[in-house]
Design a protein around this motif. Structure first.
Motif, PDB file in Angstrom:
ATOM      1  N   GLU A  15       0.938  -1.176  -0.258  1.00  0.00           N
ATOM      2  CA  GLU A  15       0.045  -0.132  -0.158  1.00  0.00           C
ATOM      3  C   GLU A  15       0.712   1.116   0.033  1.00  0.00           C
ATOM      4  O   GLU A  15       1.906   1.334   0.732  1.00  0.00           O
ATOM      5  CB  GLU A  15      -0.764  -0.039   1.392  1.00  0.00           C
ATOM      6  N   GLY A  16       0.440   2.325  -0.849  1.00  0.00           N
ATOM      7  CA  GLY A  16       1.227   3.501  -0.929  1.00  0.00           C
ATOM      8  C   GLY A  16       2.586   3.093  -1.756  1.00  0.00           C
ATOM      9  O   GLY A  16       3.637   4.080  -1.413  1.00  0.00           O
ATOM     10  N   GLY A  17       3.082   2.066  -2.126  1.00  0.00           N
ATOM     11  CA  GLY A  17       4.278   1.922  -2.917  1.00  0.00           C
ATOM     12  C   GLY A  17       5.214   1.652  -2.021  1.00  0.00           C
ATOM     13  O   GLY A  17       6.408   1.543  -2.351  1.00  0.00           O
ATOM     14  N   ARG A  18       4.944   1.283  -0.851  1.00  0.00           N
ATOM     15  CA  ARG A  18       6.107   1.073   0.188  1.00  0.00           C
ATOM     16  C   ARG A  18       6.359  -0.512   0.085  1.00  0.00           C
ATOM     17  O   ARG A  18       5.562  -1.409  -0.019  1.00  0.00           O
ATOM     18  CB  ARG A  18       5.557   0.969   1.828  1.00  0.00           C
ATOM     19  N   PRO A  19       7.934  -0.794   0.097  1.00  0.00           N
ATOM     20  CA  PRO A  19       8.301  -2.035   0.024  1.00  0.00           C
ATOM     21  C   PRO A  19       7.865  -3.108   1.404  1.00  0.00           C
ATOM     22  O   PRO A  19       8.057  -2.432   2.308  1.00  0.00           O
ATOM     23  CB  PRO A  19       9.867  -2.010  -0.062  1.00  0.00           C
ATOM     24  N   ARG A  20       7.400  -4.238   0.785  1.00  0.00           N
ATOM     25  CA  ARG A  20       7.199  -5.203   2.039  1.00  0.00           C
ATOM     26  C   ARG A  20       8.149  -6.248   1.800  1.00  0.00           C
ATOM     27  O   ARG A  20       8.321  -6.714   0.646  1.00  0.00           O
ATOM     28  CB  ARG A  20       5.788  -5.470   1.935  1.00  0.00           C
ATOM     29  N   GLN A  72      -0.763 -13.844   6.775  1.00  0.00           N
ATOM     30  CA  GLN A  72      -1.034 -12.529   7.250  1.00  0.00           C
ATOM     31  C   GLN A  72       0.095 -11.614   6.967  1.00  0.00           C
ATOM     32  O   GLN A  72       0.185 -10.326   7.591  1.00  0.00           O
ATOM     33  CB  GLN A  72      -1.024 -12.687   9.052  1.00  0.00           C
ATOM     34  N   SER A  73       1.302 -11.887   6.396  1.00  0.00           N
ATOM     35  CA  SER A  73       2.641 -11.089   6.200  1.00  0.00           C
ATOM     36  C   SER A  73       2.026 -10.079   5.153  1.00  0.00           C
ATOM     37  O   SER A  73       1.084 -10.157   4.368  1.00  0.00           O
ATOM     38  CB  SER A  73       3.489 -11.889   5.620  1.00  0.00           C
ATOM     39  N   ARG A  74       2.789  -8.786   5.536  1.00  0.00           N
ATOM     40  CA  ARG A  74       2.444  -7.776   4.532  1.00  0.00           C
ATOM     41  C   ARG A  74       2.792  -8.094   3.006  1.00  0.00           C
ATOM     42  O   ARG A  74       2.440  -7.804   2.213  1.00  0.00           O
ATOM     43  CB  ARG A  74       2.932  -6.589   5.244  1.00  0.00           C
ATOM     44  N   ALA A  75       3.942  -8.856   3.058  1.00  0.00           N
ATOM     45  CA  ALA A  75       4.470  -9.240   1.588  1.00  0.00           C
ATOM     46  C   ALA A  75       3.385 -10.147   1.006  1.00  0.00           C
ATOM     47  O   ALA A  75       3.222  -9.962  -0.365  1.00  0.00           O
ATOM     48  CB  ALA A  75       5.836  -9.852   1.662  1.00  0.00           C
ATOM     49  N   ALA A  76       2.902 -11.256   1.647  1.00  0.00           N
ATOM     50  CA  ALA A  76       1.896 -11.884   0.977  1.00  0.00           C
ATOM     51  C   ALA A  76       0.528 -11.082   0.514  1.00  0.00           C
ATOM     52  O   ALA A  76       0.124 -11.184  -0.525  1.00  0.00           O
ATOM     53  CB  ALA A  76       1.345 -13.016   1.808  1.00  0.00           C
ATOM     54  N   GLN A  77       0.198 -10.122   1.392  1.00  0.00           N
ATOM     55  CA  GLN A  77      -0.804  -9.114   1.071  1.00  0.00           C
ATOM     56  C   GLN A  77      -0.545  -8.311  -0.227  1.00  0.00           C
ATOM     57  O   GLN A  77      -1.455  -8.111  -1.100  1.00  0.00           O
ATOM     58  CB  GLN A  77      -1.422  -8.408   2.090  1.00  0.00           C
ATOM     59  N   ALA A  78       0.593  -7.933  -0.319  1.00  0.00           N
ATOM     60  CA  ALA A  78       1.294  -7.170  -1.353  1.00  0.00           C
ATOM     61  C   ALA A  78       1.080  -7.792  -2.603  1.00  0.00           C
ATOM     62  O   ALA A  78       0.903  -7.290  -3.605  1.00  0.00           O
ATOM     63  CB  ALA A  78       2.345  -6.435  -1.048  1.00  0.00           C
ATOM     64  N   LEU A  79       1.497  -9.094  -2.497  1.00  0.00           N
ATOM     65  CA  LEU A  79       1.574  -9.903  -3.542  1.00  0.00           C
ATOM     66  C   LEU A  79       0.104 -10.105  -4.186  1.00  0.00           C
ATOM     67  O   LEU A  79       0.058 -10.210  -5.552  1.00  0.00           O
ATOM     68  CB  LEU A  79       2.401 -11.199  -3.350  1.00  0.00           C
ATOM     69  N   ALA A  80      -0.761 -10.337  -3.333  1.00  0.00           N
ATOM     70  CA  ALA A  80      -2.008 -10.765  -3.906  1.00  0.00           C
ATOM     71  C   ALA A  80      -2.576  -9.302  -4.526  1.00  0.00           C
ATOM     72  O   ALA A  80      -3.448  -9.497  -5.476  1.00  0.00           O
ATOM     73  CB  ALA A  80      -2.843 -10.935  -2.532  1.00  0.00           C
TER      74      ALA A  80
END
Length: 172
Positions: free
Chosen positions: A47-52, A76-84
């Protein structure tokens, strides 16, 4: 002027669009006990282009094909959510004295409903890969870990289960 130190400091870069044989062997899901400690850093924009970032061990990476890499992450990891959401990631790691970076196009995989393995599984397609090394130095490690005393066997069993899940999911 021909300065030998300049020549010996040259950056060597190679690109690849399929996994080199050595990496296919690394990510083949076998002999996990001998690969303990290997760590890759997966970076996806959230979200917001922030690296996870997620740090992945060898039991969370499986290459079923020459351009494919399956990933298992905690859902629940932010990286998994960003990938999705975004579907792109960079995977970086050190291997055989060199620095690797792989750009992946990623999509969620259907996973078998197994209560023992609550994982978010993704199928990555290699968009571009690059390996870098220099003549004057050899990388000996990137991010590396050790398994805690008394937990090694349980972790290896879980990794075997995770790789089996990724294998099944990657087959369709």
């Amino acid at each position: 002027m021909n300065d030998p130190t300049t020549r010996n400091n040259a950056l060597q870069q190679q690109t690849f669009d399929v996994w080199p044989d050595a990496l296919r062997a690394l990510f083949d899901g076998t002999s996990l006990a001998g690969k303990v400690g290997f760590t890759a850093s997966l970076v996806a924009l959230g979200e917001g282009g922030r690296p996870r970032t997620a740090l992945l061990g060898i039991g969370e990476l499986y290459a079923p094909g020459p351009r494919t890499l399956c990933l298992a992450l905690w859902p629940q990891s932010r990286a998994a959510q960003a990938l999705a959401v975004r579907g792109t990631a960079a995977l970086t790691f050190v291997f055989e004295g060199a620095f690797y970076q792989a750009q992946l196009d990623v999509e969620p995989m259907q996973r078998a409903s197994e209560a023992a393995l609550p994982l978010a599984c993704f199928k990555g397609t290699l968009a571009a890969g690059e390996v870098q090394r220099v003549n004057y130095a050899r990388l000996t490690s990137g991010i590396r870990f050790e398994l805690e005393e008394g937990m090694r066997e349980a972790a290896l069993r879980r990794w075997e289960e995770q790789i089996a899940l990724l294998r099944r999911a990657s087959e369709g």
